[in-house]
Scaffold this motif. Sequence first.
Motif, PDB file in Angstrom:
ATOM      1  N   PHE A 271       0.816  -1.213   0.000  1.00 27.48           N
ATOM      2  CA  PHE A 271       0.000   0.000   0.000  1.00 27.48           C
ATOM      3  C   PHE A 271       0.849   1.261   0.000  1.00 27.48           C
ATOM      4  CE2 PHE A 271      -3.741  -2.190   2.440  1.00 27.48           C
ATOM      5  CZ  PHE A 271      -4.001  -2.961   1.327  1.00 27.48           C
ATOM      6  N   TRP A 272       1.923   1.253   0.801  1.00 27.14           N
ATOM      7  CA  TRP A 272       2.724   2.462   0.981  1.00 27.14           C
ATOM      8  C   TRP A 272       3.514   2.824  -0.265  1.00 27.14           C
ATOM      9  CZ3 TRP A 272       0.786   4.666   4.985  1.00 27.14           C
ATOM     10  CH2 TRP A 272       0.245   3.869   6.006  1.00 27.14           C
ATOM     11  N   SER A 273       3.727   1.856  -1.151  1.00 28.21           N
ATOM     12  CA  SER A 273       4.494   2.119  -2.369  1.00 28.21           C
ATOM     13  C   SER A 273       3.613   2.568  -3.530  1.00 28.21           C
ATOM     14  CB  SER A 273       5.262   0.856  -2.783  1.00 28.21           C
ATOM     15  OG  SER A 273       6.137   0.436  -1.757  1.00 28.21           O
ATOM     16  N   VAL A 274       2.321   2.276  -3.485  1.00 29.52           N
ATOM     17  CA  VAL A 274       1.449   2.599  -4.615  1.00 29.52           C
ATOM     18  C   VAL A 274       1.430   4.092  -4.923  1.00 29.52           C
ATOM     19  CG1 VAL A 274      -0.918   2.529  -5.479  1.00 29.52           C
ATOM     20  CG2 VAL A 274       0.062   0.515  -4.373  1.00 29.52           C
ATOM     21  N   PRO A 275       1.279   4.998  -3.931  1.00 36.03           N
ATOM     22  CA  PRO A 275       1.288   6.425  -4.276  1.00 36.03           C
ATOM     23  C   PRO A 275       2.607   6.887  -4.889  1.00 36.03           C
ATOM     24  CG  PRO A 275       0.352   6.097  -2.098  1.00 36.03           C
ATOM     25  CD  PRO A 275       0.967   4.791  -2.512  1.00 36.03           C
ATOM     26  N   ASP A 276       3.721   6.245  -4.548  1.00 36.16           N
ATOM     27  CA  ASP A 276       5.031   6.646  -5.058  1.00 36.16           C
ATOM     28  C   ASP A 276       5.377   5.973  -6.377  1.00 36.16           C
ATOM     29  OD1 ASP A 276       5.398   8.149  -2.705  1.00 36.16           O
ATOM     30  OD2 ASP A 276       6.196   6.395  -1.654  1.00 36.16           O
ATOM     31  N   GLY A 277       4.690   4.892  -6.699  1.00 37.01           N
ATOM     32  CA  GLY A 277       5.015   4.137  -7.899  1.00 37.01           C
ATOM     33  C   GLY A 277       4.519   4.816  -9.165  1.00 37.01           C
ATOM     34  N   ASP A 278       5.152   4.459 -10.282  1.00 40.08           N
ATOM     35  CA  ASP A 278       4.703   5.005 -11.567  1.00 40.08           C
ATOM     36  C   ASP A 278       3.504   4.220 -12.071  1.00 40.08           C
ATOM     37  OD1 ASP A 278       5.759   2.597 -12.457  1.00 40.08           O
ATOM     38  OD2 ASP A 278       7.504   3.509 -13.422  1.00 40.08           O
ATOM     39  N   ARG A 279       3.077   4.553 -13.272  1.00 39.40           N
ATOM     40  CA  ARG A 279       1.878   3.911 -13.831  1.00 39.40           C
ATOM     41  C   ARG A 279       2.054   2.395 -13.941  1.00 39.40           C
ATOM     42  NH1 ARG A 279      -1.027   5.456 -19.623  1.00 39.40           N
ATOM     43  NH2 ARG A 279      -2.637   3.828 -19.564  1.00 39.40           N
ATOM     44  N   ALA A 280       3.264   1.952 -14.355  1.00 36.15           N
ATOM     45  CA  ALA A 280       3.505   0.515 -14.504  1.00 36.15           C
ATOM     46  C   ALA A 280       3.381  -0.201 -13.163  1.00 36.15           C
ATOM     47  CB  ALA A 280       4.889   0.277 -15.108  1.00 36.15           C
ATOM     48  N   PHE A 281       3.883   0.432 -12.099  1.00 39.50           N
ATOM     49  CA  PHE A 281       3.786  -0.194 -10.786  1.00 39.50           C
ATOM     50  C   PHE A 281       2.333  -0.278 -10.336  1.00 39.50           C
ATOM     51  CE2 PHE A 281       3.670  -0.178  -6.157  1.00 39.50           C
ATOM     52  CZ  PHE A 281       4.553  -1.202  -5.855  1.00 39.50           C
ATOM     53  N   ARG A 282       1.571   0.797 -10.532  1.00 40.69           N
ATOM     54  CA  ARG A 282       0.169   0.780 -10.106  1.00 40.69           C
ATOM     55  C   ARG A 282      -0.641  -0.237 -10.896  1.00 40.69           C
ATOM     56  NH1 ARG A 282      -1.206   7.265  -9.210  1.00 40.69           N
ATOM     57  NH2 ARG A 282       0.536   7.670  -7.780  1.00 40.69           N
ATOM     58  N   GLU A 283      -0.353  -0.359 -12.183  1.00 40.41           N
ATOM     59  CA  GLU A 283      -1.066  -1.353 -12.990  1.00 40.41           C
ATOM     60  C   GLU A 283      -0.710  -2.766 -12.536  1.00 40.41           C
ATOM     61  OE1 GLU A 283      -0.085  -0.434 -17.018  1.00 40.41           O
ATOM     62  OE2 GLU A 283      -1.590   1.171 -17.169  1.00 40.41           O
ATOM     63  N   ALA A 284       0.561  -2.980 -12.228  1.00 40.78           N
ATOM     64  CA  ALA A 284       0.973  -4.294 -11.741  1.00 40.78           C
ATOM     65  C   ALA A 284       0.308  -4.606 -10.409  1.00 40.78           C
ATOM     66  CB  ALA A 284       2.498  -4.351 -11.600  1.00 40.78           C
TER      67      ALA A 284
END
Length: 370
Positions: A271-284
Amino acid sequence: MAPRLSVVVPIYNVERYLEECLDSIAAQTFGDFECVMVDDGSTDGSAAIAEAYAAKDPRFRLVQQENKGLGAARNTGWRNLAEGTEYLAFVDSDDTLPPGAYELMVSTLDQTGSDFAAGNALRFRAAGYYQSHGHSKPFKETRLKTHVTEIPSLVTDRTAWNKVYRRSFFDSAGILYPEGILYEDAPVSVPHHYLATSVDVISEPIYHWRVRELGEVSITQRKTDPRGLIDRVRSIELVRAWLLARPEPTFAEYLRSYDRNTLVEELPMFFWSVPDGDRAFREAYQQHVSRLLRAIDPEQIRQLRAPLRVKYQLTLANRMDEFVALQRLHRLYRRRPRLRSRRAAGPQMISPDALTAVPQATATSAPPAA
């Protein structure tokens, strides 16, 4: 005559750290061991360091292979053990051990007859040593001849390197490390906890887990790498598949317990990484976490506390903008002024001088009476 303990050290491009790791193994107060170093196709000077160590200490020997990854290297090490060794351990080549680690673990297993011993771990960096958060709860106190059903938090004891296995148990379990993925520890460590007749839980720190501050960071430090997330979910799915395949009725309850831990402790780390992640991370995150959530009994999700339940509902509905907004609000809440000073102090460091003594085998606690 075979040594009593075999130690497997997978090696890949760790010339900065390797000698310190091997020195800590050579300095063990328990000296009846072999160290099988597996060079996994290193492109730096790691293989030369390992060769030099093997040349000066007959307890160390080197096996080389083309690059296949950490899981494959551990499996290669296991396949190249000396015949007749009684115990087995794994060490990652950028980490170290305190001098008395194996003396404590082996003597405890000799005393109890348990299938394996698992011990506490400290993280370390240039500034010093501090308690590994993931190991603090299951290793709060020493308990001998216990089991994950008596200490449920042992389901979070997923690392390969804080254990000494009775080799007969490891071999008969027939579970090798998955190859080609990151986070390959859990699909071996978690099933072993369920299969064991008993395990010894040791509160003394028996392993020093490095925080890399120079060069390439470790897998666990890459918080917004999509591959890390994808493989961590895959690791969870491999554990679930193993539990689902077991015919014993008790394993259905083990699966429910494991899924509960996944929902409450494992997945929330993303959860804590989702706001910091890019689009590819959020989609993954959305794709792979949703697949896992759909495989878990929906009643387990409905029973969660509202904040967790809502985040999983937003994930399943692919409402990621709302998920990110909610997580950012949660982050602001956690950064309230009264908590800020506590966090600013950072982890409590432990002086290296306090780590040089051989730990005493204080593992005299017994599990509570049934």
